[in-house]
Enzyme design. Structure first.
Site, PDB file in Angstrom:
ATOM      1  N   GLU A 407      47.959  43.175  15.031  1.00  0.00           N
ATOM      2  CA  GLU A 407      48.927  42.989  13.955  1.00  0.00           C
ATOM      3  C   GLU A 407      49.098  41.511  13.610  1.00  0.00           C
ATOM      4  O   GLU A 407      50.220  41.041  13.375  1.00  0.00           O
ATOM      5  CB  GLU A 407      50.270  43.621  14.332  1.00  0.00           C
ATOM      6  CG  GLU A 407      50.186  45.120  14.518  1.00  0.00           C
ATOM      7  CD  GLU A 407      51.512  45.776  14.896  1.00  0.00           C
ATOM      8  OE1 GLU A 407      52.521  45.050  15.030  1.00  0.00           O
ATOM      9  OE2 GLU A 407      51.536  47.003  15.059  1.00  0.00           O
ATOM     10  N   GLU A 496      47.005  51.920  18.003  1.00  0.00           N
ATOM     11  CA  GLU A 496      48.409  52.018  18.403  1.00  0.00           C
ATOM     12  C   GLU A 496      49.071  53.121  17.586  1.00  0.00           C
ATOM     13  O   GLU A 496      48.991  53.114  16.357  1.00  0.00           O
ATOM     14  CB  GLU A 496      49.110  50.679  18.182  1.00  0.00           C
ATOM     15  CG  GLU A 496      50.528  50.610  18.721  1.00  0.00           C
ATOM     16  CD  GLU A 496      51.066  49.180  18.679  1.00  0.00           C
ATOM     17  OE1 GLU A 496      50.308  48.244  19.036  1.00  0.00           O
ATOM     18  OE2 GLU A 496      52.219  48.985  18.273  1.00  0.00           O
TER      19      GLU A 496
END
Length: 803
Positions: A407, A496
């Site tokens: 991210e 994720e």
């Protein structure tokens, strides 16, 4: 070839963990001089995390996101002697990780700095050492004062293992072997080995380099030797051997081999270096997902942070092993090391136990997520840190993929593809055998994703770059079915998923509404439940995520989707979404911080394992409720029938994609009984009863015999029970602990994200009827007696043997 592998090794590896002097200090202290007086400092063994010893407070600059525990500056000093016989040897000190921004001195000479708190490294002590009776003093400064520098709990200090390595002059360097298996069939496996050998002298040296491969029975299954002239400095020696009828490394049968590298000069053995390895083939396929040794395997993984609950970040092999055992019981077969290089012991255990690993390097690149995080060191350090990370880990057969980021903020701009490609090239230069991914959130934004078949597609800048081999999805489960259309040339991995939220043992009144907490990640959350609890029904998730059932239903039946990594396997300290202070640890785990499974664990167990499963919940001790929703996870059965005090409440069966069944039951104290059946025959029965008042304590150790090595642990579950030996599921009694004999208490926990009791104390309050105490062995064989007591409760004792 001579059987040189039986000779005594000239390489000495010594644990350097014992008897460090430690002090917390301010920024003005300089304890680098060997003459500095540290007589009044605390003496301790590492691995050590000083933050976990502190008090929880909202005033700590780490904030609740960092665990609400203190940082600061710590100094460690260690004195040691070297025998005169070791003069002329090479001597190195190795650190598996120091959090963070460490500086090291030997005998007053500055050796260097490593800012990255998760990286392993070594220093050459050879030129600066004293021999004989004169002491050597190693000093380490650790600066974790500038906070917040992490989005989760980091811990502080020499929190991983240290060692002293003593070699002859000519030797294999740190992480100096690179093992690959370029050709594998059932008949044979080609093993290629590149060995980096250091000749620290100024003149070339003639040497013989031997490679032997041993199986788990210590039998030599392949060997070779080459004569070479080693120039001054580093040399690379390449070997290739063949293993006939290789035993393949797999999840179910994680066979390991050992590569033995030996060097002889002038007929004398100068080094003996061992490298564990495994033989396997794997690929990520756009149509068939992940393929291991020719068979499709669904990756059923979890993300894991590095803290060990009440042990903090101080690494302990048994604690890691216990986590993996609990995860294996749920059906997990893969670990993502989120979001940093893990302790080496975790990878060793994954090799030995048969877990796949996505090995991750960075949580941020050049753009910061926290005011004082690694981004400030990025330009100077990322290349060296990434190279060290890959070289350290690349021989582990468990590792199937590298992740160069999570991210990262550059993924939305022009710099994302540039940095991703730079990192990609660094990794591929050191290991071309594994694919590279980045956890992207998400790789593609789709308007009305999953609602219509026409999409306006906006691609994450990295997803279409040359910096990745596998598309890593963080969340966005609605987009998974469209992966092949959007990325026809790159396979899929859900790096994720989920971010389901739960407090073990707490249940909302109704379970059939889904809640997304908080409203948005950047908006303070002032709703929720009393006491900062979250319902343990699978009904709450973060707004960027999904419930556990929502994601698994998408992944489950599509063979092109290689698999998933749930956020998270265990709760961890810090990041208490959806709340903030007084919460100080996460709600994301399928398993709580103490290692007790939440109810959804059994949903996965029913889906991910072959064992018979029937799990009915919640408890049956209620006040002020007219009705209670009763859920059942089950498998290997057609139906489940529920009874209250012998009266049938009906039979339920899963329909379509259902993963559980549910009854809304008018509450009355008594006995709930569930019976699962297949073809009319009973499979399993579970009984839940309303208990009496709490009156006693029960202690259950995960192991009642442990090793007397000063490191081994026994994890003891503490249950508050009634007079009939039933755990009281609403008990919150304060339990006091005392220990006598050959051990000590090193941690207490209860899984409560809001508890502010010290995790290093001798008392803990039960949560939902349970808490945990961790006992560590001393170094003498004998017995450890643990006693637990609480007001109004019968005291209980347990004996642990140490051998």
């Amino acid at each position: 070839m001579a059987s040189c592998h039986q000779a005594k090794s000239p390489r000495t590896i010594l644990s350097f963990n014992e008897d460090w002097s430690f002090s917390l200090a301010d920024s003005t202290l300089d304890a680098s001089n060997p003459s500095y007086d540290d007589a009044d400092w605390r003496v301790l063994d590492v691995p050590h995390d000083w933050s976990i010893e502190g008090e929880f407070s909202e005033d700590h600059p780490a904030t609740a996101g960092g665990g609400a525990l203190p940082g600061g500056i710590g100094w460690y000093r260690k004195s040691f002697q070297l025998d005169v016989s070791q003069k002329g040897k090479q001597v190195y000190v190795q650190f598996d990780g120091i959090y963070m921004d460490s500086e090291v001195w030997i005998n007053g000479t500055y050796l260097g700095k490593r800012p990255f708190g998760y990286i392993s490294f070594e220093y050459d002590l050879t030129p600066y050492l004293n021999f004989g009776s004169k002491e050597n003093v190693l000093a380490v400064k650790v600066n974790n004062a500038n906070q917040p520098n992490s989005r989760w709990y980091s811990g502080s200090g020499l929190y991983r293992n240290t060692r002293l390595v003593i070699t002859d002059a000519i030797h294999v360097t740190q992480w100096g072997t690179y093992v690959t298996t370029p050709e594998v069939t059932s008949e044979s496996a080609t093993v290629s080995l590149e060995t980096t050998v250091l000749n620290p002298g100024t003149q070339p040296a003639d040497a013989e380099v031997y490679t032997l491969i041993k199986n788990e029975k210590n039998q030599v299954v392949a060997n070779t030797m080459s004569s070479t002239k080693l120039v001054a400095g580093k040399n690379t020696v390449a070997h290739s051997v063949t293993i006939k009828s290789p035993e393949l490394w797999s999840i179910d049968s994680p066979h390991l081999y050992t590569v033995v590298t030996e060097i002889r000069t002038g007929g004398e053995l100068t080094d003996h270096y061992e490298t564990p390895m495994g033989v396997r083939t794997f690929t990520f396929d756009q149509t068939n997902g992940f393929i291991l040794n020719g068979e499709s395997v669904k990756i059923k993984g979890v993300c894991m942070h590095h803290d060990l609950g009440s042990l903090g970040s101080a690494i302990n092999t048994r604690a890691l092993e216990r986590q993996l055992e609990i995860l294996r019981g749920m059906g997990v077969n893969a670990i993502r090391t989120s979001h940093n290089p893990p302790a080496p012991e975790l990878l060793d255990l994954c090799d030995q136990m048969g877990f796949l690993v996505m090995d991750e390097s960075f949580d941020m690149w050049s753009l910061k997520k926290s005011p004082y995080d690694y981004a400030q060191y990025w330009d100077e350090w990322h290349k060296r840190d990434l190279e060290d990370f890959i070289q350290r880990d690349r021989n582990h057969p468990s590792i199937i993929m590298w992740s160069t980021g999570n991210e990262i903020l550059e993924q939305w701009g022009d710099q994302g593809p540039i940095i991703a490609k730079e990192l990609y090239d660094i990794v591929k230069a050191l290991d071309a055998t594994r694919p590279i991914t980045v956890g992207m959130n998400p790789p593609v934004n789709m308007t009305n994703a999953g609602v219509t078949t026409q999409f306006e597609v906006n691609y994450n800048s990295i997803s279409k770059s040359d910096g990745i081999d596998v598309i890593g999805y963080n969340y966005a489960h609605q987009t998974y079915p469209h992966h092949q259309a959007n990325f026809p040339d790159k396979p899929f991995i859900a790096t994720e998923t989920t971010s389901g939220l739960m407090t073990r043992g707490y249940y909302d009144t109704q379970s059939d509404t889904v809640k997304r907490w908080p409203i948005r990640w950047d908006i303070p959350f002032d709703q929720g439940n009393p006491g900062n609890t979250v319902s343990a029904y699978d009904q709450v998730s973060a707004p960027w995520g999904s419930t556990h059932e929502e994601t698994w239903k998408v992944i489950k039946n599509d063979p092109s989707l290689s698999g998933m990594f749930i956020w998270t396997g265990f709760d961890y300290i810090g990041e208490p979404t959806p709340y903030t202070w007084p919460s100080r640890s996460s709600y994301f785990g399928v398993i709580d911080l103490a290692g007790f499974p939440k109810d959804v664990y059994y949903m996965y167990q029913s889906e991910w394992t072959d064992q018979d499963v029937l799990h009915v919940y919640p408890h049956w001790n209620w006040t002020g409720r007219d009705s209670v929703d009763v859920w059942a996870y089950y498998n290997h059965a057609d139906e489940v029938e529920l009874f209250l005090d012998g009266k049938s409440l009906g039979t339920k069966s899963k329909e379509g994609e259902d993963l559980h069944v549910m009854w809304r039951v008018a509450y009355a104290p008594g006995q709930l009984k569930a019976v699962s059946r297949k073809g009319g025959h009973e499979v399993l029965t579970q009984v839940i009863e309303t208990t009496n008042e709490a009156s006693q304590i029960a202690l259950t150790a995960d192991r009642q015999t442990i090793t007397a090595d000063g490191k081994d642990l026994s994890f003891i579950m503490v249950e508050v029970q009634d007079d009939q030996g039933r755990t009281v599921p609403v008990a919150t009694d304060l339990i006091q602990f005392a220990v006598a004999g050959q051990g000590k208490i090193v941690g207490v926990d209860n899984g409560d994200p809001t508890s502010h009791l010290s995790m290093k104390g001798n008392k803990m309050r039960a949560m939902a009827g349970k808490c945990l105490v961790i006992v560590q062995s001393g170094k003498s064989a004998g017995q450890i007696t643990l006693t637990a007591s609480g007001e109004g409760l019968t005291t209980s004792s347990l004996v642990i043997e140490t051998k």
